[in-house]
Motif scaffolding. Structure first.
Motif, PDB file in Angstrom:
ATOM      1  N   GLY A 148      59.850 -47.390 -15.646  1.00 29.24           N
ATOM      2  CA  GLY A 148      60.747 -48.539 -15.628  1.00 29.24           C
ATOM      3  C   GLY A 148      61.587 -48.646 -14.372  1.00 29.24           C
ATOM      4  N   VAL A 149      61.040 -48.184 -13.242  1.00 26.44           N
ATOM      5  CA  VAL A 149      61.777 -48.218 -11.976  1.00 26.44           C
ATOM      6  C   VAL A 149      61.330 -49.440 -11.177  1.00 26.44           C
ATOM      7  CG1 VAL A 149      62.352 -46.987  -9.859  1.00 26.44           C
ATOM      8  CG2 VAL A 149      61.892 -45.706 -11.958  1.00 26.44           C
ATOM      9  N   ASP A 150      62.283 -50.300 -10.843  1.00 24.42           N
ATOM     10  CA  ASP A 150      61.996 -51.487 -10.035  1.00 24.42           C
ATOM     11  C   ASP A 150      62.086 -51.099  -8.563  1.00 24.42           C
ATOM     12  OD1 ASP A 150      61.594 -54.021  -9.081  1.00 24.42           O
ATOM     13  OD2 ASP A 150      63.623 -54.738  -9.530  1.00 24.42           O
ATOM     14  N   ALA A 151      60.956 -51.102  -7.881  1.00 26.36           N
ATOM     15  CA  ALA A 151      60.928 -50.693  -6.470  1.00 26.36           C
ATOM     16  C   ALA A 151      60.137 -51.712  -5.663  1.00 26.36           C
ATOM     17  CB  ALA A 151      60.297 -49.309  -6.328  1.00 26.36           C
ATOM     18  N   SER A 152      60.626 -52.017  -4.474  1.00 26.76           N
ATOM     19  CA  SER A 152      59.907 -52.929  -3.592  1.00 26.76           C
ATOM     20  C   SER A 152      58.618 -52.262  -3.118  1.00 26.76           C
ATOM     21  CB  SER A 152      60.775 -53.295  -2.390  1.00 26.76           C
ATOM     22  OG  SER A 152      60.990 -52.155  -1.568  1.00 26.76           O
ATOM     23  N   ALA A 153      57.672 -53.086  -2.671  1.00 28.59           N
ATOM     24  CA  ALA A 153      56.407 -52.545  -2.167  1.00 28.59           C
ATOM     25  C   ALA A 153      56.652 -51.611  -0.986  1.00 28.59           C
ATOM     26  CB  ALA A 153      55.478 -53.687  -1.762  1.00 28.59           C
ATOM     27  N   SER A 154      57.618 -51.965  -0.141  1.00 31.87           N
ATOM     28  CA  SER A 154      57.912 -51.120   1.020  1.00 31.87           C
ATOM     29  C   SER A 154      58.535 -49.794   0.596  1.00 31.87           C
ATOM     30  CB  SER A 154      58.830 -51.853   2.000  1.00 31.87           C
ATOM     31  OG  SER A 154      60.014 -52.292   1.355  1.00 31.87           O
ATOM     32  N   ALA A 155      59.299 -49.802  -0.503  1.00 35.96           N
ATOM     33  CA  ALA A 155      59.889 -48.551  -1.007  1.00 35.96           C
ATOM     34  C   ALA A 155      58.802 -47.626  -1.541  1.00 35.96           C
ATOM     35  CB  ALA A 155      60.913 -48.848  -2.097  1.00 35.96           C
ATOM     36  N   ILE A 156      57.845 -48.202  -2.269  1.00 39.55           N
ATOM     37  CA  ILE A 156      56.740 -47.391  -2.785  1.00 39.55           C
ATOM     38  C   ILE A 156      55.895 -46.872  -1.624  1.00 39.55           C
ATOM     39  CG2 ILE A 156      54.664 -47.388  -4.228  1.00 39.55           C
ATOM     40  CD1 ILE A 156      56.011 -49.485  -5.991  1.00 39.55           C
ATOM     41  N   GLY A 157      55.704 -47.715  -0.601  1.00 41.39           N
ATOM     42  CA  GLY A 157      54.966 -47.282   0.581  1.00 41.39           C
ATOM     43  C   GLY A 157      55.661 -46.137   1.290  1.00 41.39           C
ATOM     44  N   ARG A 158      56.980 -46.213   1.386  1.00 38.21           N
ATOM     45  CA  ARG A 158      57.744 -45.130   2.021  1.00 38.21           C
ATOM     46  C   ARG A 158      57.650 -43.854   1.191  1.00 38.21           C
ATOM     47  NH1 ARG A 158      58.878 -42.319   6.192  1.00 38.21           N
ATOM     48  NH2 ARG A 158      60.924 -41.328   6.170  1.00 38.21           N
ATOM     49  N   PHE A 159      57.731 -44.006  -0.118  1.00 34.17           N
ATOM     50  CA  PHE A 159      57.606 -42.860  -1.021  1.00 34.17           C
ATOM     51  C   PHE A 159      56.239 -42.207  -0.855  1.00 34.17           C
ATOM     52  CE2 PHE A 159      56.715 -40.868  -5.130  1.00 34.17           C
ATOM     53  CZ  PHE A 159      57.884 -40.163  -5.365  1.00 34.17           C
ATOM     54  N   ASP A 160      55.206 -43.024  -0.732  1.00 34.75           N
ATOM     55  CA  ASP A 160      53.850 -42.508  -0.536  1.00 34.75           C
ATOM     56  C   ASP A 160      53.756 -41.729   0.770  1.00 34.75           C
ATOM     57  OD1 ASP A 160      51.028 -42.196  -0.877  1.00 34.75           O
ATOM     58  OD2 ASP A 160      50.693 -43.923   0.417  1.00 34.75           O
ATOM     59  N   ALA A 161      54.452 -42.219   1.804  1.00 33.69           N
ATOM     60  CA  ALA A 161      54.366 -41.597   3.129  1.00 33.69           C
ATOM     61  C   ALA A 161      55.017 -40.223   3.174  1.00 33.69           C
ATOM     62  CB  ALA A 161      55.007 -42.511   4.174  1.00 33.69           C
ATOM     63  N   ILE A 162      56.074 -40.019   2.398  1.00 37.87           N
ATOM     64  CA  ILE A 162      56.819 -38.759   2.516  1.00 37.87           C
ATOM     65  C   ILE A 162      56.711 -37.865   1.294  1.00 37.87           C
ATOM     66  CG2 ILE A 162      58.484 -39.896   4.033  1.00 37.87           C
ATOM     67  CD1 ILE A 162      60.529 -39.758   1.771  1.00 37.87           C
ATOM     68  N   GLY A 163      56.123 -38.369   0.193  1.00 35.64           N
ATOM     69  CA  GLY A 163      56.180 -37.631  -1.071  1.00 35.64           C
ATOM     70  C   GLY A 163      55.175 -36.514  -1.238  1.00 35.64           C
ATOM     71  N   GLY A 164      54.069 -36.543  -0.464  1.00 36.05           N
ATOM     72  CA  GLY A 164      53.053 -35.509  -0.622  1.00 36.05           C
ATOM     73  C   GLY A 164      52.029 -35.876  -1.679  1.00 36.05           C
ATOM     74  N   ASP A 165      51.243 -34.880  -2.128  1.00 36.38           N
ATOM     75  CA  ASP A 165      50.157 -35.169  -3.066  1.00 36.38           C
ATOM     76  C   ASP A 165      50.242 -34.375  -4.369  1.00 36.38           C
ATOM     77  OD1 ASP A 165      49.599 -32.674  -2.089  1.00 36.38           O
ATOM     78  OD2 ASP A 165      47.739 -33.228  -1.072  1.00 36.38           O
ATOM     79  N   ASP A 166      51.358 -33.691  -4.599  1.00 28.01           N
ATOM     80  CA  ASP A 166      51.558 -32.952  -5.847  1.00 28.01           C
ATOM     81  C   ASP A 166      52.021 -33.946  -6.912  1.00 28.01           C
ATOM     82  OD1 ASP A 166      52.593 -31.496  -8.000  1.00 28.01           O
ATOM     83  OD2 ASP A 166      53.327 -29.871  -6.743  1.00 28.01           O
ATOM     84  N   THR A 167      51.125 -34.303  -7.839  1.00 24.03           N
ATOM     85  CA  THR A 167      51.436 -35.374  -8.788  1.00 24.03           C
ATOM     86  C   THR A 167      52.615 -35.041  -9.700  1.00 24.03           C
ATOM     87  OG1 THR A 167      49.670 -34.524 -10.220  1.00 24.03           O
ATOM     88  CG2 THR A 167      49.129 -36.387  -8.788  1.00 24.03           C
ATOM     89  N   ARG A 168      52.752 -33.785 -10.076  1.00 22.38           N
ATOM     90  CA  ARG A 168      53.891 -33.414 -10.930  1.00 22.38           C
ATOM     91  C   ARG A 168      55.202 -33.592 -10.163  1.00 22.38           C
ATOM     92  NH1 ARG A 168      54.566 -31.136 -15.677  1.00 22.38           N
ATOM     93  NH2 ARG A 168      52.356 -30.610 -15.904  1.00 22.38           N
ATOM     94  N   ARG A 169      55.211 -33.167  -8.905  1.00 26.64           N
ATOM     95  CA  ARG A 169      56.417 -33.338  -8.092  1.00 26.64           C
ATOM     96  C   ARG A 169      56.710 -34.818  -7.868  1.00 26.64           C
ATOM     97  NH1 ARG A 169      57.733 -34.524  -2.909  1.00 26.64           N
ATOM     98  NH2 ARG A 169      59.640 -33.587  -2.082  1.00 26.64           N
ATOM     99  N   LEU A 170      55.666 -35.609  -7.590  1.00 27.32           N
ATOM    100  CA  LEU A 170      55.857 -37.039  -7.374  1.00 27.32           C
ATOM    101  C   LEU A 170      56.486 -37.694  -8.595  1.00 27.32           C
ATOM    102  CD1 LEU A 170      52.483 -37.921  -5.603  1.00 27.32           C
ATOM    103  CD2 LEU A 170      54.756 -37.971  -4.564  1.00 27.32           C
ATOM    104  N   ASP A 171      55.986 -37.358  -9.773  1.00 25.13           N
ATOM    105  CA  ASP A 171      56.530 -37.954 -10.995  1.00 25.13           C
ATOM    106  C   ASP A 171      57.976 -37.524 -11.206  1.00 25.13           C
ATOM    107  OD1 ASP A 171      55.634 -39.514 -13.528  1.00 25.13           O
ATOM    108  OD2 ASP A 171      56.733 -37.789 -14.314  1.00 25.13           O
TER     109      ASP A 171
END
Length: 324
Positions: A148-171
């Motif tokens: 239920g998090v409202d995030a702009s496309a650019s915010a999700i893109g930024r999160f993708d760029a810096i968040g890594g690939d560990d799905t548990r950590r990302l969640d």
């Protein structure tokens, strides 16, 4: 019902299993109706016997078997003698199973392997793989929506760029953003404020190895950064910035400044990151940090003049810095 849940995405596998168990009903009814077997010492006869036990005040039970199919995938792991005939036995038992028998593996299985072909034909098979780079944006959008998090496309893109690939950590980071957002729409600046860049985190690990004189671990950390898409120039820039920040931190700490003051000067907003920076700075000291910076400048000049190959240069740099 027989189900196989497998793959390399431990987080999604865990969620899928939890979803199946939740379907049994409330926790007080579910607890007596779930039996879990974990490798390596699981007698096959006990598994099938449990799968035929009548449920308690519910319409079915769940029998969860973890780690017993991987050895049957012909990957060299030793198979328990009583499981060697699993392919034949599952065919005989399938019609007698009145509950939900769930096999769980945190590695991708080859369901066309000889000993698993029969199971594949009888079971519902779910494969959960860690999303690759092209798939990750869609995965992130779904998780933001799920929480239920409202995030702009650019915010999700930024999160993708810096968040890594560990799905548990990302969640986990998305849940943290949910609390921070408190109903407002997230922008890239919010992501930068709340989420640590995994490249920076990995650079800290490289610096830890350098500080402790662990050459092999430091080089391995650099190779890991390259494997995760970081350029040689980017790694050099991250290392250079880290050493410069440590020089400032060491200078301030040696003159009596406290950690929050260092964080404010370096514009680091995350307390744990400030503390780690200060620990590294104190561990190395100003003199060695300044020597490190001079070595960086020398190697950087070698790259720019073409005397040193870029990939070789970064490994030379890490090796040189790791000399205590």
């Amino acid at each position: 019902m027989i189900r196989v849940i497998h793959g390399d995405d431990e987080f999604s596998i865990s969620n899928a299993l939890e979803s199946r168990l939740n379907s049994l009903g409330p926790l007080d009814l579910r607890a007596p109706n779930v039996t879990t077997f974990e490798a390596p010492n699981v007698p096959m006869a006990e598994v099938f016997a449990a799968a035929r036990i009548s449920p308690f005040l519910a319409d079915r039970r769940a029998i969860v078997v973890k780690g017993m199919l991987k050895p049957l995938d012909t990957r060299g792991d030793k198979v328990r003698p009583d499981w060697e005939k699993f392919g034949d036995r599952i065919s005989d038992e399938a019609m007698q199973i009145t509950n939900e028998l769930i096999f769980v593996e945190t590695v991708p299985l080859r369901m066309n392997a000889k000993s698993l072909k029969t199971l594949a034909a009888l079971a519902e098979v779910e494969e959960h793989r860690v999303p690759n780079r092209r798939e990750r944006m869609d995965w992130l959008r779904r998780r933001f929506e799920f929480h239920g998090v409202d995030a702009s496309a650019s915010a999700i893109g930024r999160f993708d760029a810096i968040g890594g690939d560990d799905t548990r950590r990302l969640d986990s980071e998305i849940q943290k953003l949910e609390i921070y957002a408190n109903g407002k729409r997230l922008q890239p600046s919010d992501v930068d404020l709340m989420v640590a860049d995994v490249s920076e985190d990995r650079i800290f690990n490289v610096m830890d190895a350098i500080i402790e004189g662990k050459h092999r671990q430091a080089i391995g950390g650099v190779q890991n950064l390259v494997a995760n898409g970081e350029s040689i120039e980017g790694i050099f820039a991250l290392l250079t910035r880290q050493v410069r920040q440590l020089i400032v931190a060491a200078h301030m700490l040696e003159r009596g400044s406290r950690n929050p003051e260092v964080g404010q000067r370096l514009r680091i907003n995350l307390p744990w990151l400030v503390d780690k920076t200060c620990r590294q700075a104190l561990s190395v000291g100003s003199a060695r940090l300044k020597a490190m910076h001079l070595q960086m400048l020398e190697i950087d000049e070698g790259v720019k003049t073409g005397r040193v190959d870029r990939r070789l240069a970064i490994e030379m740099l890490v090796s040189a810095l790791a000399v205590r």
